[in-house]
Design an enzyme around this catalytic site. Structure first.
Site, PDB file in Angstrom:
ATOM      1  N   ASP A  35      40.208 -15.616 -14.307  1.00 16.57           N
ATOM      2  CA  ASP A  35      40.513 -16.005 -15.682  1.00 16.57           C
ATOM      3  C   ASP A  35      41.927 -16.565 -15.768  1.00 16.57           C
ATOM      4  O   ASP A  35      42.194 -17.517 -16.494  1.00 16.57           O
ATOM      5  CB  ASP A  35      40.399 -14.787 -16.605  1.00 16.57           C
ATOM      6  N   ALA A  36      42.846 -15.930 -15.025  1.00 23.47           N
ATOM      7  CA  ALA A  36      44.243 -16.371 -15.094  1.00 23.47           C
ATOM      8  C   ALA A  36      44.368 -17.819 -14.624  1.00 23.47           C
ATOM      9  O   ALA A  36      45.109 -18.612 -15.203  1.00 23.47           O
ATOM     10  CB  ALA A  36      45.111 -15.460 -14.235  1.00 23.47           C
ATOM     11  N   GLU A  37      43.612 -18.151 -13.593  1.00 25.66           N
ATOM     12  CA  GLU A  37      43.715 -19.516 -13.096  1.00 25.66           C
ATOM     13  C   GLU A  37      43.056 -20.502 -14.034  1.00 25.66           C
ATOM     14  O   GLU A  37      43.535 -21.617 -14.226  1.00 25.66           O
ATOM     15  CB  GLU A  37      43.063 -19.596 -11.732  1.00 25.66           C
ATOM     16  N   TYR A  38      41.965 -20.039 -14.616  1.00 27.93           N
ATOM     17  CA  TYR A  38      41.312 -20.876 -15.613  1.00 27.93           C
ATOM     18  C   TYR A  38      42.292 -21.140 -16.756  1.00 27.93           C
ATOM     19  O   TYR A  38      42.491 -22.267 -17.193  1.00 27.93           O
ATOM     20  CB  TYR A  38      40.047 -20.171 -16.110  1.00 27.93           C
ATOM     21  N   ASP A  39      42.938 -20.058 -17.201  1.00 30.25           N
ATOM     22  CA  ASP A  39      43.900 -20.197 -18.290  1.00 30.25           C
ATOM     23  C   ASP A  39      45.019 -21.160 -17.922  1.00 30.25           C
ATOM     24  O   ASP A  39      45.496 -21.929 -18.760  1.00 30.25           O
ATOM     25  CB  ASP A  39      44.506 -18.837 -18.647  1.00 30.25           C
ATOM     26  N   LYS A 120      41.001  -4.636 -23.048  1.00 30.04           N
ATOM     27  CA  LYS A 120      40.204  -5.868 -23.059  1.00 30.04           C
ATOM     28  C   LYS A 120      39.139  -5.716 -21.986  1.00 30.04           C
ATOM     29  O   LYS A 120      39.354  -6.033 -20.821  1.00 30.04           O
ATOM     30  CB  LYS A 120      41.094  -7.081 -22.803  1.00 30.04           C
ATOM     31  N   ARG A 141      28.124 -15.128 -27.747  1.00 29.15           N
ATOM     32  CA  ARG A 141      29.082 -15.968 -28.436  1.00 29.15           C
ATOM     33  C   ARG A 141      28.676 -17.446 -28.386  1.00 29.15           C
ATOM     34  O   ARG A 141      28.897 -18.190 -29.333  1.00 29.15           O
ATOM     35  CB  ARG A 141      30.468 -15.792 -27.817  1.00 29.15           C
ATOM     36  N   CYS A 448      38.080 -13.451  24.607  1.00 28.25           N
ATOM     37  CA  CYS A 448      38.768 -14.107  25.712  1.00 28.25           C
ATOM     38  C   CYS A 448      38.535 -13.202  26.915  1.00 28.25           C
ATOM     39  O   CYS A 448      38.917 -12.037  26.896  1.00 28.25           O
ATOM     40  CB  CYS A 448      40.264 -14.230  25.419  1.00 28.25           C
TER      41      CYS A 448
HETATM   42  S1  IVH Z   1      38.605  -9.230 -30.488  1.00 28.30           S
HETATM   43  C1  IVH Z   1      38.882 -13.054 -32.827  1.00 28.30           C
HETATM   44  N1  IVH Z   1      38.712  -6.996 -29.111  1.00 28.30           N
HETATM   45  O1  IVH Z   1      37.995 -10.776 -25.111  1.00 28.30           O
HETATM   46  C2  IVH Z   1      38.729 -11.724 -32.145  1.00 28.30           C
HETATM   47  N2  IVH Z   1      37.953  -8.956 -28.009  1.00 28.30           N
HETATM   48  O2  IVH Z   1      39.534 -13.447 -25.238  1.00 28.30           O
HETATM   49  C3  IVH Z   1      38.123 -11.863 -30.826  1.00 28.30           C
HETATM   50  N3  IVH Z   1      37.294  -8.593 -25.672  1.00 28.30           N
HETATM   51  O3  IVH Z   1      35.705 -12.858 -26.710  1.00 28.30           O
HETATM   52  C4  IVH Z   1      37.667 -10.669 -30.165  1.00 28.30           C
HETATM   53  N4  IVH Z   1      37.733  -6.435 -25.630  1.00 28.30           N
HETATM   54  O4  IVH Z   1      34.820 -10.975 -25.235  1.00 28.30           O
HETATM   55  C5  IVH Z   1      38.421  -8.311 -29.089  1.00 28.30           C
HETATM   56  N5  IVH Z   1      38.857  -4.949 -28.053  1.00 28.30           N
HETATM   57  C6  IVH Z   1      38.553  -6.249 -28.027  1.00 28.30           C
HETATM   58  C7  IVH Z   1      38.041  -6.884 -26.860  1.00 28.30           C
HETATM   59  C8  IVH Z   1      37.762  -8.241 -26.894  1.00 28.30           C
HETATM   60  C9  IVH Z   1      37.281  -7.477 -24.941  1.00 28.30           C
HETATM   61  C10 IVH Z   1      36.892  -9.924 -25.186  1.00 28.30           C
HETATM   62  C11 IVH Z   1      35.881 -10.580 -26.062  1.00 28.30           C
HETATM   63  C12 IVH Z   1      36.563 -11.810 -26.592  1.00 28.30           C
HETATM   64  C13 IVH Z   1      37.617 -12.040 -25.552  1.00 28.30           C
HETATM   65  C14 IVH Z   1      38.812 -12.746 -26.170  1.00 28.30           C
END
Ligand code: IVH
Length: 703
Positions: A35-39, A120, A141, A448
């Site tokens: 993800d970091a590299e994608y970012d 997260k 999503r 070898c």
């Molecule tokens: S809030 C607009 N809360 O991270 C609010 N997201 O990069 C968006 N995620 O799409 C989501 N844990 O898949 C929220 N506690 C959390 C989360 C979380 C994981 C994921 C989720 C989101 C992505 C955002």
């Protein structure tokens, strides 16, 4: 200033790369980069577009969220778009986000502002709809506006409530709950084990397996997968956005804060991560982020950062959002554990037995807590399976958080070369002696076979001098390379003929260090027979076996004249080891070196003499009943020695990894199969230091 063709080209290239990785991530569930590299790619493109708006194309990936929904599932429109989050990759970026908040809402005291800090979770974002308290729909999503209807699949996830808990009534007519479908780390490991057993595809990480499991056409397949759910947001509520009109605020289903919303979700029967915290002020936010990063591997699920949200929902309304992400939340991303770097070259190293191990020379990269420049590639088949080629951009991670490993090439990386040459070929000649490298049919290793190969000589002498063998201080690999290179020594016996004069000619060697080295070599003459046996590097003979043999025969002479049967009869020896010893002692080249060692005055007897129990009976039984697998050569122990040390402490050291394995000790040139299996099963992997600690305490180092 208008953008030059170079910048326009770069923007187009980045756009293509991002599209490619979007598809790999969202559609194929098989990302190639972290993800970091994608970012980083997205950031670079955003910077270019911000400075040169004329380069923003209508189909620029910076304008989209995620990927288009798959035709496999029906479409669901999100009444409130499912946005993504902006990222902060450092403390400084978190602070500047907070400063921005303060500027937008000037009367706010940043120090008193409450935030909700939530792990997260690395899974798949999901939207659940409940009508009058009953689960009716689940949607992914998708592109943020239109997602996929995965109701039947999500209905099989046991932690998704089919109905809201009675205590949360009266229920809203229409309620949307958002959260993450994920796969707990343990379950992920077990699933991969089943996949291995079934000869099916192994998932790269829990996120991929969650995404893959969720997007099955047949819900029965999803049901068989150990998915779980964390709720983290109240979405649409009776046709309104609780962030907006504030409708329902003050009533049961109208939470006024994010932490209140989590409480409400919990009481309605939704699983909410116990690791979410309400904290006050940006300093506490930062402390919590670091705390979670430090303990990320202690959690039973994978997280890749912390989502920080302004707690007060009324403020969400005031802060609003950009076209892509809300201003009231940010994702603090942990330092990546998987990164792409240039594979500068693939080289081959030669061990003391002549085994040729391919390894990757990498452009230095900081990953998983240290800078990595070299990574093993195990053997020819592994290189072929990964199809990595010199010049490629490759993904690097630490297997079991310890051992640098090349995951595979990143063909879609914008810095990836256009490949012209075919797959990498294992060299046919030894890089050290130029002799042929031979791979026997049915074996995975290449050797070898030239017994005079300088690289093998060096490694044999290094082993001879190593800590668990003759323990000659100051005689490490660098020194041995120097001595062999200068033609002063070619085998262990030559050590005992070294004099001061030629030594002080060597670079970095003065009178004092020469005297110290000669002193250490001389002292090794007094090491007991058991250590000499270890030092010879006989296959299967580590310290425990060596002690048993030395104790039972008492002298080298007695051992040399003993028949294989007599050796095999010694407790802890057996047929295989006995044959190996006899074969070694019968080899003319070995006999010669051994004779010269005896002539040099080395001790050829064991204190305590024959008939005594091998030493070590008093070793604390720290590993009693535990199974610890060793793969590769450790700094201070050969594999055999490491195994012996485990057995001496009451443990077992089988040759393969299974569910009941307690830990895997990983040295240089480890076996690929063991590593892969251990990783899939989530078994702790230890390096030298971790192993020493395990022997001493029986405990695994804290993750
Ligand atoms: S809030 C607009 N809360 O991270 C609010 N997201 O990069 C968006 N995620 O799409 C989501 N844990 O898949 C929220 N506690 C959390 C989360 C979380 C994981 C994921 C989720 C989101 C992505 C955002």
């Amino acid at each position: 200033m208008s953008a030059g063709p170079e910048l326009a080209g770069r923007a187009a290239e980045l756009g293509r790369a991002i599209d490619y990785h979007n598809e790999r991530y969202h559609v194929l569930d098989s990302p190639e980069i972290s993800d970091a590299e994608y970012d980083a790619l997205v950031r670079e493109l955003r910077v270019i577009e911000a400075e040169h708006p004329e380069l923003v194309t209508p189909d620029s990936p910076t304008l989209a969220v995620g990927a288009a929904p798959s035709p496999l599932f029906a479409e669901v429109r999100h009444e409130i778009p499912m946005m993504s989050l902006d990222n902060a990759q450092s403390e400084a970026e978190l602070r500047s986000w907070a400063d921005r908040l303060a500027r937008l809402v000037p009367e706010l005291g940043l120090a008193e502002l409450p935030f909700s800090c939530e792990p997260k979770v690395d899974g798949v974002a999901i939207s659940l709809t409940y009508e009058h308290g009953r689960f009716v729909r689940a949607a992914t999503r998708g592109n943020g506006v239109v997602g996929e209807d995965v109701t039947a699949n999500v209905a099989t996830v046991s932690s998704v409530p089919q109905a809201l808990a009675e205590r949360a009534s009266p229920f809203p007519a229409h309620l949307e709950v958002r959260g993450e479908i994920y796969m707990p780390t343990k379950e992920f490991a077990a699933l991969n084990e089943r996949q291995v057993a079934a000869g099916a595809k192994v998932f790269a990480n829990p996120r991929n397996s969650a995404a893959g499991s969720l997007r099955q056409k047949d819900p029965k397949l999803t049901a068989a997968r150990p998915l779980a759910f964390w709720a983290y947001q109240v979405g649409e509520l009776d046709g309104a956005n609780p962030d907006e009109a504030g409708r329902g605020a003050g009533q049961r289903w109208g939470p006024e804060s994010q932490s209140g919303a989590l409480e409400l979700l919990r009481s309605a029967g939704f699983p909410v991560s116990p690791d979410a915290r309400r904290v006050v002020g940006i300093e506490e936010v930062i402390a919590r982020c670091h705390e979670l990063e430090e303990h990320r591997h202690d959690l039973p699920y994978e997280i890749d950062g912390v989502v920080v949200k302004v707690d007060d929902l009324a403020l969400h309304r005031r802060l609003g959002q950009t076209s892509r992400a809300p201003r009231w939340a940010i994702a603090f991303r942990f330092a990546p554990e998987e990164l792409a770097t240039r594979l500068v070259d693939i080289e081959v190293s030669i061990g003391r037995t002549g085994r040729a191990t391919p390894f990757a020379r990498l452009a230095p990269i900081f990953v998983g807590g240290s800078t990595v420049q070299l990574a093993t590639l195990h053997n020819e088949d592994q290189v072929r399976a990964k199809d990595v080629r010199p010049g490629d951009m490759v993904l690097v991670h630490k297997a079991g958080d310890v051992i640098p490993e090349v995951v595979g090439p990143v063909l879609g990386h914008p810095d990836a070369p256009r490949r012209r040459k075919g797959p990498w070929r294992f060299p046919t000649t030894c890089p050290s002696c130029g002799g042929p490298l031979v791979r026997l049919p049915g074996e995975s290793d290449t050797y070898c076979t030239n017994i005079d190969c300088p690289a093998q000589r060096v490694q044999r002498i290094v082993h001879f001098a190593s800590r668990s063998a003759m323990d000659i201080e100051g005689l490490g690999e660098m020194r041995v390379v120097q001595l062999v290179g200068a033609g002063l020594i070619a085998d262990p016996a030559d050590l005992y003929g070294l004099g001061t004069a030629p030594l002080i000619e060597l670079e970095g060697m003065g009178q004092v260090s020469a005297a110290n080295l000669l002193g250490a070599i001389d002292a090794s003459r007094r090491q007991p027979l058991s250590r000499l046996l270890v030092a010879l590097g006989i296959r299967h003979v580590g310290p425990t076996v060596a002690r048993a043999l030395a104790a039972s025969f008492g002298s080298l002479e007695a051992l040399r004249s003993a028949p294989a049967d007599a050796l095999a009869a010694v407790e802890g020896v057996g047929r295989v080891i006995a044959d190996s010893v006899v074969e070694f002692l019968a080899n003319p080249a070995n006999r010669l070196v051994l004779d010269r060692l005896v002539d040099a005055g080395l001790t050829t007897t064991q204190p305590g003499g024959p008939g005594r129990a091998p030493a070590g009976a008093a070793v604390p039984q720290t590993l009693s009943g535990r199974s610890v697998v060793v793969t590769g050569t450790l700094g201070a122990y050969s594999r055999e020695e490491a195994e012996a040390a485990i057995v001496a402490r009451g443990g077992k050291s089988p040759g393969s990894v299974s569910k009941s394995t307690f830990a895997v000790v990983v040295g240089e040139s480890p076996g690929a199969a063991k590593l892969t299996k251990a990783e899939a099963l989530g078994i702790a992997m230890l390096d030298d230091a971790g192993f020493e600690r395990l022997l001493e305490t029986g405990e695994l180092p804290a993750p």
